[in-house]
Write a protein that holds these residues in place. Structure first.
Motif, mmCIF file in Angstrom:
data_model
loop_
_atom_site.group_PDB
_atom_site.id
_atom_site.type_symbol
_atom_site.label_atom_id
_atom_site.label_comp_id
_atom_site.label_asym_id
_atom_site.label_seq_id
_atom_site.Cartn_x
_atom_site.Cartn_y
_atom_site.Cartn_z
ATOM 1 N N LYS A 1 0.834 -1.215 0.000
ATOM 2 C CA LYS A 1 0.000 0.000 0.000
ATOM 3 C C LYS A 1 0.865 1.261 0.000
ATOM 4 O O LYS A 1 0.557 2.234 -0.688
ATOM 5 N N GLN A 2 1.950 1.258 0.772
ATOM 6 C CA GLN A 2 2.856 2.416 0.794
ATOM 7 C C GLN A 2 3.502 2.594 -0.571
ATOM 8 O O GLN A 2 3.572 3.709 -1.093
ATOM 9 N N ARG A 3 3.973 1.501 -1.155
ATOM 10 C CA ARG A 3 4.616 1.556 -2.468
ATOM 11 C C ARG A 3 3.645 2.113 -3.507
ATOM 12 O O ARG A 3 3.992 3.008 -4.284
ATOM 13 N N ASP A 4 2.427 1.593 -3.523
ATOM 14 C CA ASP A 4 1.445 2.054 -4.504
ATOM 15 C C ASP A 4 1.157 3.543 -4.341
ATOM 16 O O ASP A 4 1.109 4.287 -5.319
ATOM 17 N N ALA A 5 0.976 3.984 -3.102
ATOM 18 C CA ALA A 5 0.687 5.398 -2.846
ATOM 19 C C ALA A 5 1.837 6.283 -3.306
ATOM 20 O O ALA A 5 1.622 7.300 -3.982
ATOM 21 N N VAL A 6 3.064 5.908 -2.966
ATOM 22 C CA VAL A 6 4.230 6.716 -3.353
ATOM 23 C C VAL A 6 4.387 6.760 -4.869
ATOM 24 O O VAL A 6 4.611 7.827 -5.451
ATOM 25 N N LEU A 7 4.259 5.623 -5.517
ATOM 26 C CA LEU A 7 4.433 5.609 -6.967
ATOM 27 C C LEU A 7 3.344 6.398 -7.684
ATOM 28 O O LEU A 7 3.629 7.113 -8.646
ATOM 29 N N LEU A 8 2.117 6.297 -7.212
ATOM 30 C CA LEU A 8 1.046 7.062 -7.852
ATOM 31 C C LEU A 8 1.224 8.562 -7.635
ATOM 32 O O LEU A 8 1.047 9.355 -8.562
ATOM 33 N N VAL A 9 1.578 8.960 -6.409
ATOM 34 C CA VAL A 9 1.679 10.386 -6.090
ATOM 35 C C VAL A 9 2.957 11.007 -6.656
ATOM 36 O O VAL A 9 2.915 12.087 -7.242
ATOM 37 N N TYR A 10 4.083 10.324 -6.511
ATOM 38 C CA TYR A 10 5.347 10.935 -6.922
ATOM 39 C C TYR A 10 5.802 10.529 -8.324
ATOM 40 O O TYR A 10 6.244 11.378 -9.088
ATOM 41 N N ALA A 11 5.694 9.263 -8.667
ATOM 42 C CA ALA A 11 6.149 8.842 -9.996
ATOM 43 C C ALA A 11 5.137 9.226 -11.071
ATOM 44 O O ALA A 11 5.510 9.678 -12.147
ATOM 45 N N LYS B 1 -9.663 5.792 0.841
ATOM 46 C CA LYS B 1 -9.931 7.211 1.082
ATOM 47 C C LYS B 1 -8.665 8.034 0.872
ATOM 48 O O LYS B 1 -7.548 7.544 1.035
ATOM 49 N N GLU B 2 -8.869 9.293 0.527
ATOM 50 C CA GLU B 2 -7.752 10.217 0.295
ATOM 51 C C GLU B 2 -6.861 10.326 1.533
ATOM 52 O O GLU B 2 -5.634 10.355 1.434
ATOM 53 N N ALA B 3 -7.457 10.378 2.703
ATOM 54 C CA ALA B 3 -6.673 10.468 3.941
ATOM 55 C C ALA B 3 -5.805 9.231 4.137
ATOM 56 O O ALA B 3 -4.696 9.318 4.674
ATOM 57 N N THR B 4 -6.279 8.085 3.675
ATOM 58 C CA THR B 4 -5.500 6.861 3.797
ATOM 59 C C THR B 4 -4.292 6.908 2.876
ATOM 60 O O THR B 4 -3.208 6.440 3.239
ATOM 61 N N VAL B 5 -4.450 7.492 1.690
ATOM 62 C CA VAL B 5 -3.307 7.680 0.795
ATOM 63 C C VAL B 5 -2.268 8.556 1.486
ATOM 64 O O VAL B 5 -1.076 8.240 1.492
ATOM 65 N N SER B 6 -2.722 9.644 2.088
ATOM 66 C CA SER B 6 -1.803 10.543 2.795
ATOM 67 C C SER B 6 -1.073 9.806 3.907
ATOM 68 O O SER B 6 0.133 9.991 4.104
ATOM 69 N N PHE B 7 -1.779 8.957 4.633
ATOM 70 C CA PHE B 7 -1.168 8.168 5.696
ATOM 71 C C PHE B 7 -0.091 7.242 5.124
ATOM 72 O O PHE B 7 1.014 7.157 5.664
ATOM 73 N N HIS B 8 -0.419 6.546 4.031
ATOM 74 C CA HIS B 8 0.553 5.617 3.428
ATOM 75 C C HIS B 8 1.790 6.362 2.928
ATOM 76 O O HIS B 8 2.916 5.877 3.076
ATOM 77 N N VAL B 9 1.615 7.539 2.353
ATOM 78 C CA VAL B 9 2.748 8.345 1.894
ATOM 79 C C VAL B 9 3.602 8.760 3.088
ATOM 80 O O VAL B 9 4.833 8.679 3.045
ATOM 81 N N HIS B 10 2.949 9.190 4.151
ATOM 82 C CA HIS B 10 3.666 9.604 5.358
ATOM 83 C C HIS B 10 4.471 8.435 5.940
ATOM 84 O O HIS B 10 5.655 8.584 6.279
ATOM 85 N N GLU B 11 3.856 7.275 6.049
ATOM 86 C CA GLU B 11 4.547 6.093 6.577
ATOM 87 C C GLU B 11 5.697 5.679 5.662
ATOM 88 O O GLU B 11 6.761 5.273 6.129
ATOM 89 N N ALA B 12 5.498 5.799 4.356
ATOM 90 C CA ALA B 12 6.554 5.451 3.399
ATOM 91 C C ALA B 12 7.755 6.377 3.573
ATOM 92 O O ALA B 12 8.908 5.915 3.528
ATOM 93 N N ARG B 13 7.503 7.660 3.772
ATOM 94 C CA ARG B 13 8.604 8.605 3.993
ATOM 95 C C ARG B 13 9.409 8.214 5.219
ATOM 96 O O ARG B 13 10.637 8.245 5.194
ATOM 97 N N LYS B 14 8.711 7.849 6.293
ATOM 98 C CA LYS B 14 9.420 7.440 7.514
ATOM 99 C C LYS B 14 10.259 6.186 7.239
ATOM 100 O O LYS B 14 11.413 6.103 7.649
ATOM 101 N N THR B 15 9.699 5.227 6.548
ATOM 102 C CA THR B 15 10.408 3.981 6.243
ATOM 103 C C THR B 15 11.610 4.263 5.351
ATOM 104 O O THR B 15 12.706 3.728 5.588
ATOM 105 N N LEU B 16 11.427 5.111 4.343
ATOM 106 C CA LEU B 16 12.517 5.409 3.410
ATOM 107 C C LEU B 16 13.666 6.140 4.110
ATOM 108 O O LEU B 16 14.831 5.914 3.776
ATOM 109 N N ARG B 17 13.339 7.003 5.062
ATOM 110 C CA ARG B 17 14.397 7.700 5.809
ATOM 111 C C ARG B 17 15.288 6.671 6.510
ATOM 112 O O ARG B 17 16.498 6.847 6.581
ATOM 113 N N GLY B 18 14.695 5.613 7.003
ATOM 114 C CA GLY B 18 15.466 4.580 7.672
ATOM 115 C C GLY B 18 16.252 3.719 6.702
ATOM 116 O O GLY B 18 17.330 3.193 7.047
#
Length: 184
Positions: free
Chosen positions: A140-150, A165-182
């Motif tokens: 879900k995080q991967r899909d959200a990031v690729l759709l929004v950024y790629a 829901k749109e808010a869920t996409v925002s949540f997945h993007v936020h979680e992906a950013r945290k994971t990617l930082r690590g």
């Protein structure tokens, strides 16, 4: 007294809808036009998700064949391109679940060679590492990031494609950013 103008009709969307209706009624030429109009979207989406040209070509072919058998089920509640995105994402997931050529990203991005300009070389390496890390995110995080950024879609458009829901996409993007930082 509260009269408002009707929303303007998007000519490209109207043309796509007309082609869809014709294709649903068995018009092979209309179906061919739909495939031609959407092939780049299908291929580009598959390539960004799997990172491999060969897999992306296989997925694009599979999606085009599948569209022929499922076009009748398109009900028009979403944009045709959103529906095609969803079918493409499902095809990518199916391929990944089957374990075909897992982990091969050799020709995903242009190779970095010493002859390249140093700044471009560093940028290409960083980009390659970033997208490789994105592909390792939970689904879900991967899909959200690729759709929004790629794909540069809005959170609302990504939500429509993902069926959340749109808010869920925002949540997945936020979680992906945290994971990617690590990871990076």
């Amino acid at each position: 007294m509260g009269l408002t103008a009707a929303a303007p009709i998007d000519p490209a969307n109207a043309m796509t809808r007309a082609l869809v209706v014709r294709a649903q009624n068995g018009d092979a030429e209309a179906f061919g036009e739909l495939i031609e109009d959407h092939y780049d979207l299908i291929y580009r989406t598959a390539w960004k998700w799997c990172g491999n040209r060969s897999d992306a070509e296989d997925i694009a072919q599979d999606v085009c064949v599948k569209l022929g058998s499922v076009i009748a089920s398109f009900d028009g509640r979403s944009a045709f391109s959103s529906w095609v995105y969803r079918i493409t994402l499902n095809a990518v997931r199916d391929m990944q679940r089957a374990g075909k050529r897992r982990g091969k990203y050799a020709d995903a991005y242009a190779e970095v060679t010493p002859e390249d300009q140093p700044a471009e070389q560093e940028e290409a390496a960083t980009s390659r590492q970033l997208w490789a890390a994105v592909r390792e995110l939970p689904e879900k995080q991967r899909d959200a990031v690729l759709l929004v950024y790629a794909e540069e879609l809005s959170h609302a458009a990504a939500a429509e494609i993902m069926g959340i829901k749109e808010a869920t996409v925002s949540f997945h993007v936020h979680e992906a950013r945290k994971t990617l930082r690590g990871l990076l």
